[in-house]
Design an enzyme around this catalytic site. Sequence first.
Site, PDB file in Angstrom:
ATOM      1  CB  CYS A 111      32.058  35.347  13.110  1.00 53.82           C
ATOM      2  SG  CYS A 111      31.941  33.453  12.745  1.00 53.82           S
ATOM      3  CG  HIS A 162      34.408  36.608   9.821  1.00 55.33           C
ATOM      4  ND1 HIS A 162      35.252  35.587  10.373  1.00 55.33           N
ATOM      5  CD2 HIS A 162      33.175  36.181   9.775  1.00 55.33           C
ATOM      6  CE1 HIS A 162      34.460  34.408  10.348  1.00 55.33           C
ATOM      7  NE2 HIS A 162      33.254  34.710   9.913  1.00 55.33           N
ATOM      8  CG  ASN A 181      33.012  31.084   9.380  1.00 53.86           C
ATOM      9  OD1 ASN A 181      33.968  31.514  10.247  1.00 53.86           O
ATOM     10  ND2 ASN A 181      31.886  31.452   9.313  1.00 53.86           N
TER      11      ASN A 181
HETATM   12  C1  LIG Z   1      24.278  29.361   4.106  1.00 57.05           C
HETATM   13  C2  LIG Z   1      24.466  30.216   2.762  1.00 57.05           C
HETATM   14  C3  LIG Z   1      25.503  29.746   1.992  1.00 57.05           C
HETATM   15  C4  LIG Z   1      23.225  29.733   1.943  1.00 57.05           C
HETATM   16  O1  LIG Z   1      23.060  30.120   0.640  1.00 57.05           O
HETATM   17  P1  LIG Z   1      22.085  30.744  -0.144  1.00 57.05           P
HETATM   18  O2  LIG Z   1      22.465  31.093  -1.300  1.00 57.05           O
HETATM   19  O3  LIG Z   1      21.354  31.682   0.942  1.00 57.05           O
HETATM   20  O4  LIG Z   1      21.096  29.522  -0.243  1.00 57.05           O
HETATM   21  P2  LIG Z   1      19.670  29.159   0.284  1.00 57.05           P
HETATM   22  O5  LIG Z   1      19.656  29.101   1.752  1.00 57.05           O
HETATM   23  O6  LIG Z   1      18.767  30.254  -0.281  1.00 57.05           O
HETATM   24  O7  LIG Z   1      19.287  27.905  -0.389  1.00 57.05           O
HETATM   25  C5  LIG Z   1      19.156  27.836  -1.957  1.00 57.05           C
HETATM   26  C6  LIG Z   1      18.948  26.396  -2.324  1.00 57.05           C
HETATM   27  O8  LIG Z   1      20.051  25.799  -2.137  1.00 57.05           O
HETATM   28  C7  LIG Z   1      19.710  24.609  -1.231  1.00 57.05           C
HETATM   29  N1  LIG Z   1      21.147  24.314  -0.528  1.00 57.05           N
HETATM   30  C8  LIG Z   1      21.304  24.600   0.793  1.00 57.05           C
HETATM   31  N2  LIG Z   1      22.487  24.228   1.093  1.00 57.05           N
HETATM   32  C9  LIG Z   1      22.989  23.379   0.042  1.00 57.05           C
HETATM   33  C10 LIG Z   1      24.128  22.623  -0.371  1.00 57.05           C
HETATM   34  N3  LIG Z   1      25.243  22.439   0.718  1.00 57.05           N
HETATM   35  N4  LIG Z   1      24.468  22.169  -1.414  1.00 57.05           N
HETATM   36  C11 LIG Z   1      23.203  22.442  -2.307  1.00 57.05           C
HETATM   37  N5  LIG Z   1      22.062  23.034  -2.087  1.00 57.05           N
HETATM   38  C12 LIG Z   1      21.959  23.549  -1.161  1.00 57.05           C
HETATM   39  C13 LIG Z   1      18.516  25.003  -0.326  1.00 57.05           C
HETATM   40  O9  LIG Z   1      17.940  23.859   0.062  1.00 57.05           O
HETATM   41  C14 LIG Z   1      17.819  25.935  -1.314  1.00 57.05           C
HETATM   42  O10 LIG Z   1      17.069  24.923  -1.992  1.00 57.05           O
HETATM   43  P3  LIG Z   1      15.627  25.309  -2.480  1.00 57.05           P
HETATM   44  O11 LIG Z   1      15.447  26.555  -3.242  1.00 57.05           O
HETATM   45  O12 LIG Z   1      15.090  24.053  -3.096  1.00 57.05           O
HETATM   46  O13 LIG Z   1      14.855  25.608  -1.145  1.00 57.05           O
HETATM   47  C15 LIG Z   1      24.384  31.603   2.613  1.00 57.05           C
HETATM   48  O14 LIG Z   1      23.032  31.882   3.294  1.00 57.05           O
HETATM   49  C16 LIG Z   1      25.096  32.283   3.810  1.00 57.05           C
HETATM   50  O15 LIG Z   1      26.312  32.219   3.423  1.00 57.05           O
HETATM   51  N6  LIG Z   1      24.836  32.851   5.102  1.00 57.05           N
HETATM   52  C17 LIG Z   1      25.504  33.573   5.761  1.00 57.05           C
HETATM   53  C18 LIG Z   1      26.466  32.604   6.307  1.00 57.05           C
HETATM   54  C19 LIG Z   1      27.356  33.372   7.348  1.00 57.05           C
HETATM   55  O16 LIG Z   1      27.879  34.429   7.073  1.00 57.05           O
HETATM   56  N7  LIG Z   1      27.594  32.726   8.562  1.00 57.05           N
HETATM   57  C20 LIG Z   1      28.369  32.992   9.471  1.00 57.05           C
HETATM   58  C21 LIG Z   1      28.222  34.417   9.792  1.00 57.05           C
HETATM   59  S1  LIG Z   1      29.879  34.908  10.611  1.00 57.05           S
END
Ligand SMILES: CC(C)(COP(=O)(O)OP(=O)(O)OC[C@H]1O[C@@H](n2cnc3c(N)ncnc32)[C@H](O)[C@@H]1OP(=O)(O)O)[C@@H](O)C(=O)NCCC(=O)NCCS
Length: 329
Positions: free
Chosen positions: A116, A256, A286
């Site tokens: 990214c 980004h 993204n």
């Molecule tokens: C991926 C992302 C959105 C997940 O959000 P989060 O708040 O960290 O969520 P978590 O991974 O802690 O998950 C929380 C809960 O939601 C659930 N969950 C994950 N994806 C889900 C979805 N699409 N819909 C519903 N629930 C979801 C998980 O299973 C978890 O459930 P649990 O508590 O029962 O285990 C976030 O971590 C993120 O944006 N990460 C960085 C992404 C990024 O920048 N990527 C590219 C870099 S350039």
Amino acid sequence: MSRINAAITGVHGFIPKDVLTNKDLEAMVDTNDEWIKARTGIEERHILRDPNLATSDMGAAAVEGLLKKKGISALDIDLLICATVTPDYFFPDTGTLICHKVGAKNAFAYDITAACSGLLFALTTGAKMVESGSYKNVIVVGADKMSSITDYTDRATCILFGDAAGAILIQPNDKGNGIIDSWMRVDGVGAEYLHMKGGGSKNPPTHETVDKKMHYLFQDGKPVFKAAVKGMAEAVGEIMKRNNLGPDDIAYVVPHQANLRIIQAVADMLKFPMEKVMVNIQKYGNTTGATIPLCLWEWEDKLKPGDKVILTAFGGGYTWGASLWNWAY
Ligand SMILES: CC(C)(COP(=O)(O)OP(=O)(O)OC[C@H]1O[C@@H](n2cnc3c(N)ncnc32)[C@H](O)[C@@H]1OP(=O)(O)O)[C@@H](O)C(=O)NCCC(=O)NCCS
């Protein structure tokens, strides 16, 4: 000899017509519109559905639009740098395929793979090529068909990504506008949390790698989220500090677009009001290499010569950085 300034002089984007909404994703995985909007800010993303089309087709469409808008012939392009993690092939590079498609017969081209941050790294590299005095018309393309490496059974990643391309023209500027500074870093410690396991020389493609879904993007979201906030805030903070700038001196920050909460946290840490932060993640998700050009394209009419603009990105690797520009048009 006086210094040559390398300025952004045009931006154009390409967005595939097919839309994948949060409601559509509800029918594919166990998720819902409210969760996706609240946790990421994303409402919909665009997908390149035609199986015959690839990243270079989107990149070529963005470049053709840019050339038309600027009234420049493809024959005038000296160099094209393509930032992508979804090249059409391992080789030849996607930049070369784009040059072929648009008829840039006098150009050389190459790809940059920095996830990214690829577009940011490519822009700095392209600007330095113009500053060197050797090249006058450099195009930087950020293009990704993220749908080609996304596992649409994995709810933690398939909600995040979309397909698109953007193209940015860099030319010499005689009014003193253009790139002022850049600050970029990498740290391979991040490979563990965001990578594609299969297909490369470490795990060449086999039936087993395909069965294990190793050709999809893998992400452990939490550590990436934290590193992204820290990395972009560090990069923007460093560049402001060493150029003696405060939030009031900056017209726009162009981050980004990975997650709205990451963008808000970075703005918060740096005390930037959100009105000064370009955000369009709700429409596109993204799009990896394309996020920054898509923002600049959308905000083009609001920018004016002399505006100070900071671009910042964070990506797999880890890779991160920022660059400071005096807008030129
Ligand atoms: C991926 C992302 C959105 C997940 O959000 P989060 O708040 O960290 O969520 P978590 O991974 O802690 O998950 C929380 C809960 O939601 C659930 N969950 C994950 N994806 C889900 C979805 N699409 N819909 C519903 N629930 C979801 C998980 O299973 C978890 O459930 P649990 O508590 O029962 O285990 C976030 O971590 C993120 O944006 N990460 C960085 C992404 C990024 O920048 N990527 C590219 C870099 S350039």
